[in-house]
Design a protein around this motif. Sequence first.
Motif, mmCIF file in Angstrom:
data_model
loop_
_atom_site.group_PDB
_atom_site.id
_atom_site.type_symbol
_atom_site.label_atom_id
_atom_site.label_comp_id
_atom_site.label_asym_id
_atom_site.label_seq_id
_atom_site.Cartn_x
_atom_site.Cartn_y
_atom_site.Cartn_z
ATOM 1 N N ILE A 299 0.933 54.095 42.824
ATOM 2 C CA ILE A 299 -0.195 54.465 41.970
ATOM 3 C C ILE A 299 -1.460 54.185 42.788
ATOM 4 O O ILE A 299 -1.718 53.049 43.193
ATOM 5 C CB ILE A 299 -0.217 53.671 40.651
ATOM 6 N N TYR B 295 6.708 55.357 38.956
ATOM 7 C CA TYR B 295 6.121 55.832 40.209
ATOM 8 C C TYR B 295 6.405 54.862 41.352
ATOM 9 O O TYR B 295 6.531 53.652 41.148
ATOM 10 C CB TYR B 295 4.606 56.004 40.059
ATOM 11 N N ASP B 296 6.481 55.414 42.551
ATOM 12 C CA ASP B 296 6.567 54.571 43.747
ATOM 13 C C ASP B 296 5.185 54.048 44.132
ATOM 14 O O ASP B 296 5.051 52.910 44.571
ATOM 15 C CB ASP B 296 7.151 55.371 44.920
ATOM 16 N N LEU C 120 4.565 51.651 35.118
ATOM 17 C CA LEU C 120 4.692 51.182 36.492
ATOM 18 C C LEU C 120 6.045 51.537 37.097
ATOM 19 O O LEU C 120 6.153 51.780 38.300
ATOM 20 C CB LEU C 120 4.475 49.664 36.557
ATOM 21 N N SER D 252 5.884 50.113 40.772
ATOM 22 C CA SER D 252 4.928 50.820 41.621
ATOM 23 C C SER D 252 4.197 49.872 42.559
ATOM 24 O O SER D 252 3.953 48.714 42.222
ATOM 25 C CB SER D 252 3.869 51.519 40.758
#
Length: 273
Positions: A122, A119-120, A116, A2
């Motif tokens: 946060i 997601y691309d 982590l 992320s």
Amino acid sequence: MSKVIAICNQKGGVGKTTTAINLATYLGLSDKKVLLIDIDPQGNATSGLGINKHNIKQSVYDLLIDEIDPAGITIKTGINNLSLIPSTLSLTGAEVELVGIMGREYRLKKAISPILSEYDFILIDCPPSLGLLTVNALAAAGSVLIPIQCEYYALEGLSQLVNTINLVKENINSTLEIEGVLLTMADFRTNLTNEVINEVRNFLKGKVYQTVIPRNIKLTEAPGFGKPIAFYDKNSIGALKYQEFMNELLGGKELNINVINELEKINEEGVKT
């Protein structure tokens, strides 16, 4: 992994939560997997996404204090690709409770490290202060996005925040960088707005986004209906400017806006969890 961005300004009323909600929404609508973490005890990012805080049993407080699994408190917002770790008033006491905990500055970083890769982006919506909650966000983040209202005292608060970021970088998180500064609530009818824009651009050369968010009544109204601007009035100047900002943050990539049409019914029903 992320990209973790703390959205931070110790001054209140600068468009911080508005930016967090709408940036997260447009990233999600652009096929990016996004987690928004509301670490502000006021919980405005939570309610601004249409989520009733009174129905939340566990929140970011439990993540920080009791180290529970973040997956257990992550809420699907009803917006494509956007999840939320909510906040409630219980977070108010967290700053005091964290003082006596070993490694208190790293509680959030430790909590989100297992997710982590999921997601691309946060995004962390920080409280309007420079206390332990904000320090936790800065310790967990790779960069800081700073919304600044186009007003007389903008630079005064900015220099204090930059000093705090430098202190965190020196002592807690050596990789922390300033992602950029977003100018908000601009009223181009006044000379002051243009003066502030020029001053901020000169103070942080190369770090200030070209996109400027204007004062817009639709942006002000949308949180009261629990909707991001994309679902409250997608054709308003506020919506268009946050789309523009997201494109700039992504390096000019085009927004995949057709997803909004698929979710048009949310305008009638409200964002559901």
